[in-house]
Design an enzyme around this catalytic site. Structure first.
Site, PDB file in Angstrom:
ATOM      1  N   GLN A 288       0.761  -1.177  -0.039  1.00 47.31           N
ATOM      2  CA  GLN A 288       0.076  -0.140  -0.050  1.00 47.31           C
ATOM      3  C   GLN A 288       0.907   1.045  -0.063  1.00 47.31           C
ATOM      4  O   GLN A 288       2.124   1.416   0.910  1.00 47.31           O
ATOM      5  CB  GLN A 288      -0.850  -0.033   1.209  1.00 47.31           C
ATOM      6  CG  GLN A 288      -1.862  -0.960   1.098  1.00 47.31           C
ATOM      7  CD  GLN A 288      -3.275  -0.673   0.279  1.00 47.31           C
ATOM      8  OE1 GLN A 288      -3.240   0.346  -0.360  1.00 47.31           O
ATOM      9  NE2 GLN A 288      -4.148  -1.682   0.368  1.00 47.31           N
ATOM     10  N   TYR A 317      -9.108 -11.625  -1.763  1.00 43.74           N
ATOM     11  CA  TYR A 317      -8.294 -10.841  -2.508  1.00 43.74           C
ATOM     12  C   TYR A 317      -7.335 -10.113  -1.692  1.00 43.74           C
ATOM     13  O   TYR A 317      -7.166  -9.004  -1.427  1.00 43.74           O
ATOM     14  CB  TYR A 317      -9.096  -9.537  -3.034  1.00 43.74           C
ATOM     15  CG  TYR A 317     -10.632 -10.080  -3.960  1.00 43.74           C
ATOM     16  CD1 TYR A 317     -10.310 -10.214  -5.067  1.00 43.74           C
ATOM     17  CD2 TYR A 317     -11.449 -10.500  -2.900  1.00 43.74           C
ATOM     18  CE1 TYR A 317     -11.655 -10.744  -5.757  1.00 43.74           C
ATOM     19  CE2 TYR A 317     -12.924 -10.823  -3.694  1.00 43.74           C
ATOM     20  CZ  TYR A 317     -12.870 -10.822  -5.227  1.00 43.74           C
ATOM     21  OH  TYR A 317     -13.825 -11.233  -5.678  1.00 43.74           O
ATOM     22  N   CYS A 414     -12.111   0.041  -3.180  1.00 42.53           N
ATOM     23  CA  CYS A 414     -11.790   1.374  -3.849  1.00 42.53           C
ATOM     24  C   CYS A 414     -12.356   1.842  -4.833  1.00 42.53           C
ATOM     25  O   CYS A 414     -12.100   2.963  -5.522  1.00 42.53           O
ATOM     26  CB  CYS A 414     -10.263   0.723  -4.528  1.00 42.53           C
ATOM     27  SG  CYS A 414     -10.298  -0.290  -5.513  1.00 42.53           S
TER      28      CYS A 414
HETATM   29  N1  SAH Z   1      -6.017  -6.204   0.858  1.00 44.88           N
HETATM   30  C1  SAH Z   1      -4.633  -6.525  -0.244  1.00 44.88           C
HETATM   31  C2  SAH Z   1      -4.853  -5.600  -1.542  1.00 44.88           C
HETATM   32  C3  SAH Z   1      -5.970  -5.811  -2.282  1.00 44.88           C
HETATM   33  S1  SAH Z   1      -6.102  -5.211  -3.798  1.00 44.88           S
HETATM   34  C4  SAH Z   1      -3.545  -5.745   0.574  1.00 44.88           C
HETATM   35  O1  SAH Z   1      -3.807  -4.990   1.505  1.00 44.88           O
HETATM   36  O2  SAH Z   1      -2.416  -6.142   0.284  1.00 44.88           O
HETATM   37  C5  SAH Z   1      -6.626  -6.616  -4.601  1.00 44.88           C
HETATM   38  C6  SAH Z   1      -6.162  -7.736  -5.011  1.00 44.88           C
HETATM   39  O3  SAH Z   1      -6.927  -8.849  -5.658  1.00 44.88           O
HETATM   40  C7  SAH Z   1      -4.847  -7.766  -5.776  1.00 44.88           C
HETATM   41  O4  SAH Z   1      -4.007  -8.340  -4.898  1.00 44.88           O
HETATM   42  C8  SAH Z   1      -5.252  -8.366  -6.859  1.00 44.88           C
HETATM   43  O5  SAH Z   1      -4.118  -9.316  -7.337  1.00 44.88           O
HETATM   44  C9  SAH Z   1      -6.424  -9.528  -6.381  1.00 44.88           C
HETATM   45  N2  SAH Z   1      -7.267 -10.081  -7.115  1.00 44.88           N
HETATM   46  C10 SAH Z   1      -7.469  -9.349  -8.543  1.00 44.88           C
HETATM   47  N3  SAH Z   1      -8.464 -10.483  -8.906  1.00 44.88           N
HETATM   48  C11 SAH Z   1      -8.519 -11.374  -8.246  1.00 44.88           C
HETATM   49  C12 SAH Z   1      -9.469 -12.614  -8.241  1.00 44.88           C
HETATM   50  N4  SAH Z   1     -10.253 -12.923  -8.971  1.00 44.88           N
HETATM   51  N5  SAH Z   1      -9.356 -13.468  -7.146  1.00 44.88           N
HETATM   52  C13 SAH Z   1      -8.499 -13.076  -6.136  1.00 44.88           C
HETATM   53  N6  SAH Z   1      -7.601 -12.339  -6.023  1.00 44.88           N
HETATM   54  C14 SAH Z   1      -7.821 -11.448  -7.116  1.00 44.88           C
END
Ligand code: SAH
Length: 459
Positions: A288, A317, A414
């Site tokens: 972040q 995610y 977001c």
């Molecule tokens: N909570 C995390 C960031 C989330 S950002 C942190 O603080 O580090 C969203 C994340 O979702 C990204 O890392 C991206 O790679 C992932 N992502 C995107 N599409 C996805 C999917 N279909 N399934 C699982 N993860 C996914």
């Protein structure tokens, strides 16, 4: 209304991209850099049937919310959109944006929403909050080396005044000056996107805000960096310098980083903390960019999760596991799911260096992993946390969450438009919206993060 017409407009509203909106004889105009309350003279650049885009020419009467931009390049640079709005009005705009989306797209009544929505969480110091910067390097038309940021939507480089971006770390300036002087002295050429020639494409700089550790990575269109010993010698004078590397990217691409990193001095990573969780960050790691607000955002997620130490939590995610590791301190067991294998490697490593042994991670798409584990293994959750990309959750994820019947769902988002859509889906299937809070992770820009808690209604 026609192209090149000059009109006088009072700005009454703000668009999702931060542009001012006003009407002339019922015709709607979008005007970048004009803000609510301004009366401006603007030139029509593009006229559609019912609306058009105009260029701010002159501010006839200035809004009470208007302040002067801290950065002289604020209007040209694509990084900031609303630097000329006072910070209080930026916060009010973001809070309203989230509120309106939940009402319009989430089908929530204003009365009900006002009972559950908390004030937006802003920053005390809304500048110099970014721990990461990626500066493109090029040459101006008159042949001078230049470093800066891309203008909105294009790839022309807006020079950063004095090499100093108001959102970034103060050290960036010195790093850039050292690199530019080095390039001039040793005739190391800047990359030219059009001809695909030249060596240095981008400079990545990261700083650990808690540890003060600095990382510099040069992205190069070649396999080696000539005279790198000299560059290292100069960069190591900067306080906190911990890692110097280059990344090979010889592709004709808009992707900034190459996949291979070569450390030329110091460690392969820097260390930083969010709350009391430690992270190792390499040039390619996702992390972040605003650590101060990240702590508040994930603190809110943790509070909304309402953990007592007995809960099983799924974090979908999960990226490098930032939320998972935050939650693991208060939960019985956390499971993270993330699509990028490298991020899961980081998550596991971060769990290890923090001696957190109640967090496990799975690589895969949330929409595949969750339904599969639920149907085959009958997995269980007391709390599910999601932090999806802008497009929100796939229906298969929402549907499985409903079937799993967790007591609480914490949704970090977001994009409040897709959040509102997904909240509507969950409210129609047994969940009620109980708390909402916007968090300003990116002051001076139009972006805003939101955290909500949904609770399962008693059957
Ligand atoms: N909570 C995390 C960031 C989330 S950002 C942190 O603080 O580090 C969203 C994340 O979702 C990204 O890392 C991206 O790679 C992932 N992502 C995107 N599409 C996805 C999917 N279909 N399934 C699982 N993860 C996914």
């Amino acid at each position: 209304m026609q192209k090149n017409d000059i009109v006088t407009v009072e700005i009454k509203d703000i668009g999702i991209g931060g542009e001012g909106i006003g009407k002339v004889d019922g015709y709607t105009l979008f005007i970048k850099d004009a803000i609510v309350g301004d009366v401006v003279e603007a030139k029509i650049m593009k006229a559609k049937k019912n609306y058009g885009y105009a260029k701010l020419m002159n501010i006839i009467q200035s809004s009470d919310e208007r302040i002067s931009a801290r950065c002289p390049a604020a209007r040209q640079c694509g990084g900031c959109q609303i630097q000329e709005m006072s910070y209080d009005s930026q916060l009010a705009f973001k809070h309203e944006k989230v509120r309106n989306n939940l009402i319009r797209l989430g089908d929530i009544s204003p009365e009900m929403l006002d009972k559950v929505m908390e004030p937006i969480c802003g920053m005390e110091q809304p500048f110099r909050y970014r721990n990461k910067a990626q500066f493109p390097i090029g040459r101006t038309r008159d042949g001078k080396l230049t470093v800066g940021f891309y203008a909105g939507r294009t790839h022309s480089i807006i020079p950063v005044p004095d090499g100093d971006c108001a959102l970034g770390a103060e050290e960036n300036r010195e790093v850039l000056q050292i690199i530019l002087t080095f390039m001039e002295k040793y005739k190391v050429e800047a990359y030219n996107e059009e001809t695909h020639t030249g060596l240095v494409r981008h400079i990545l700089i990261r700083k650990g805000f808690t540890t003060k550790e600095m990382m510099v990575c040069l992205v190069i269109n070649g396999k080696t960096l000539p005279h790198s010993d000299e560059l290292v010698r100069q960069l190591t004078h900067i306080e906190g310098m911990t890692s110097i590397s280059y990344s090979v990217n010889e592709e004709k691409t808009n992707v900034i980083m190459g996949s291979c990193i070569k450390t030329i001095w110091g460690k392969d990573y820097i260390t930083d903390y969010i709350g009391n969780v430690k992270y190792q960050i390499s040039p390619l790691s996702f992390y972040q960019v605003n650590p101060i607000q990240t702590e508040k955002l994930y603190g809110t997620a943790l509070e909304y999760a309402g953990l007592t130490g007995k809960e099983t939590v799924w974090d979908l995610y999960c990226g490098i596991g930032t939320i998972s590791l935050f939650l693991a301190q208060k939960a019985k067991q956390v499971y993270g799911v993330e699509i990028v294998p490298q991020a899961i490697d980081d998550a596991k490593n971060n769990a290890r260096i923090n001696s957190i042994d109640n967090a496990d991670f799975y690589v895969g798409k949330a929409e595949d992993v969750l339904p599969e584990k639920y149907e085959k293994e009958g997995i269980y959750a007391d709390v599910i946390v999601v932090d999806p990309p802008r497009k929100g959750c796939e229906e298969a994820v929402l549907n499985t969450m409903v079937k799993m019947q967790p007591d609480r769902i914490v949704y970090v988002s977001c994009d409040s438009a897709t959040l509102a859509r997904d909240v509507k889906y969950l409210r129609e299937r047994g969940y009620e919206l109980e708390r909402v809070r916007a968090v300003d992770m990116f002051p001076q820009t139009v972006h805003v993060e939101t955290v909500v808690r949904l609770t399962r209604k008693a059957q």
